[in-house]
Design a protein around this motif. Structure first.
Motif, PDB file in Angstrom:
ATOM      1  N   ASN A  87       1.012  -1.104  -0.020  1.00 56.75           N
ATOM      2  CA  ASN A  87      -0.081  -0.057  -0.016  1.00 56.75           C
ATOM      3  C   ASN A  87       0.899   1.375   0.048  1.00 56.75           C
ATOM      4  O   ASN A  87       0.406   2.454   0.318  1.00 56.75           O
ATOM      5  CB  ASN A  87      -1.098  -0.028   1.185  1.00 56.75           C
ATOM      6  N   THR A  88       1.910   1.142  -0.610  1.00 54.08           N
ATOM      7  CA  THR A  88       2.891   2.453  -0.383  1.00 54.08           C
ATOM      8  C   THR A  88       3.792   2.500  -1.769  1.00 54.08           C
ATOM      9  O   THR A  88       4.028   1.571  -2.525  1.00 54.08           O
ATOM     10  CB  THR A  88       3.859   2.371   0.527  1.00 54.08           C
ATOM     11  N   ARG A  89       3.792   3.737  -2.421  1.00 53.52           N
ATOM     12  CA  ARG A  89       4.432   3.948  -3.351  1.00 53.52           C
ATOM     13  C   ARG A  89       5.359   5.156  -3.224  1.00 53.52           C
ATOM     14  O   ARG A  89       4.900   6.099  -2.434  1.00 53.52           O
ATOM     15  CB  ARG A  89       3.815   4.365  -4.858  1.00 53.52           C
ATOM     16  N   LEU A  90       6.724   5.450  -3.747  1.00 55.34           N
ATOM     17  CA  LEU A  90       7.217   6.473  -3.688  1.00 55.34           C
ATOM     18  C   LEU A  90       7.043   7.568  -4.597  1.00 55.34           C
ATOM     19  O   LEU A  90       6.518   7.361  -5.865  1.00 55.34           O
ATOM     20  CB  LEU A  90       8.938   6.417  -3.643  1.00 55.34           C
ATOM     21  N   ALA A  91       7.195   8.803  -4.582  1.00 54.93           N
ATOM     22  CA  ALA A  91       6.695  10.088  -5.420  1.00 54.93           C
ATOM     23  C   ALA A  91       7.665  11.028  -4.970  1.00 54.93           C
ATOM     24  O   ALA A  91       8.087  11.424  -3.750  1.00 54.93           O
ATOM     25  CB  ALA A  91       5.465  10.170  -5.287  1.00 54.93           C
ATOM     26  N   LYS A 114      -0.265  -0.135 -13.651  1.00 56.87           N
ATOM     27  CA  LYS A 114      -1.035  -0.392 -14.786  1.00 56.87           C
ATOM     28  C   LYS A 114      -1.580   0.924 -15.203  1.00 56.87           C
ATOM     29  O   LYS A 114      -1.292   1.311 -16.426  1.00 56.87           O
ATOM     30  CB  LYS A 114      -1.669  -1.512 -14.981  1.00 56.87           C
ATOM     31  N   LYS A 115      -2.649   1.381 -14.417  1.00 55.69           N
ATOM     32  CA  LYS A 115      -3.308   2.696 -14.912  1.00 55.69           C
ATOM     33  C   LYS A 115      -2.511   3.727 -15.095  1.00 55.69           C
ATOM     34  O   LYS A 115      -2.612   4.735 -16.240  1.00 55.69           O
ATOM     35  CB  LYS A 115      -4.346   2.943 -13.937  1.00 55.69           C
ATOM     36  N   VAL A 144      -6.257  -1.466  -1.056  1.00 53.91           N
ATOM     37  CA  VAL A 144      -5.747  -0.998  -2.344  1.00 53.91           C
ATOM     38  C   VAL A 144      -5.076  -1.921  -3.307  1.00 53.91           C
ATOM     39  O   VAL A 144      -4.402  -2.719  -2.778  1.00 53.91           O
ATOM     40  CB  VAL A 144      -5.180   0.468  -2.280  1.00 53.91           C
ATOM     41  N   ASN A 145      -5.116  -1.943  -4.703  1.00 53.22           N
ATOM     42  CA  ASN A 145      -4.653  -2.722  -5.388  1.00 53.22           C
ATOM     43  C   ASN A 145      -3.688  -2.005  -6.238  1.00 53.22           C
ATOM     44  O   ASN A 145      -3.908  -1.389  -7.305  1.00 53.22           O
ATOM     45  CB  ASN A 145      -5.226  -3.451  -6.247  1.00 53.22           C
TER      46      ASN A 145
END
Length: 194
Positions: free
Chosen positions: A54-58, A95-96, A88-89
């Motif tokens: 459930n984590t992404r870097l930005a 992909k989106k 969350v997926n």
């Protein structure tokens, strides 16, 4: 890594298998250190965050310097972590984003957080490693008319804070005095790698 705009905010979304995650130097091409610390968390820790469920870097754009013409010079910070609720997926979201078919709705339940070495429970004095949300770090919302709208960024952050379920102390269930989005471990259990 890809520039995207979600909820009026421009930022670089970093994919889990992105080239920038293959070597440490690629992620830290800025002079600004995270949280003003003298050293950043270990690169392995960032890789762990990036591959989380459930984590992404930005990397977010912040307008901090105003020129004589009245416009702003964008500065870029070291990575923040975007965190969503556990259901969350992110594989689907990746992909989106890659195919430019994401929407603001995909980010509406997320919140931008930063890593901290110690989250202290004022009640039981337990110390944790976690992700926190700083209520003074307003999102940089860009509009057609003004280029940057502080008021909209503040409203966006306020709404996200109001709707996010923040963590309580795992030891005594007391609320923290700061907004804790995720707890990794109790500090006595693990040694810091940063």
């Amino acid at each position: 890594m890809k520039w995207i705009k979600a909820e009026g905010v421009n930022f670089k979304y970093i994919f889990p298998n992105d080239d920038i995650m293959k070597e440490e130097g690629g992620l830290f091409k800025t002079n600004i250190t995270l949280l003003g610390e003298k050293s950043n968390p270990s690169f392995d820790f960032y890789k762990t965050l990036q591959s989380g469920v459930n984590t992404r870097l930005a990397i977010f754009k912040n307008y901090r310097l105003k020129t004589l013409r009245g416009d702003y010079i964008p500065l870029y910070d070291t990575p923040y972590c975007i965190i969503w609720p556990d259901d969350v997926n992110l594989t689907e979201l990746d992909k989106k984003v890659a195919n430019d078919c994401f929407s603001d709705e995909d980010f509406s339940r997320s919140i931008r957080a930063r890593m901290v070495k110690i989250v202290l429970c004022r009640n039981c004095r337990s110390k944790y490693m976690g992700l926190v949300v700083d209520s003074s770090e307003v999102y940089t919302v860009e509009t057609e008319k003004t280029n940057f709208d502080y008021r909209l960024g503040s409203e966006l952050l306020d709404n996200k804070i109001k709707n996010y379920k923040f963590k309580k102390c795992p030891n005594c269930n007391s609320p923290f005095t700061i907004y804790v989005a995720k707890i990794f471990y109790e500090c006595e259990d693990k040694k810091f790698t940063w």
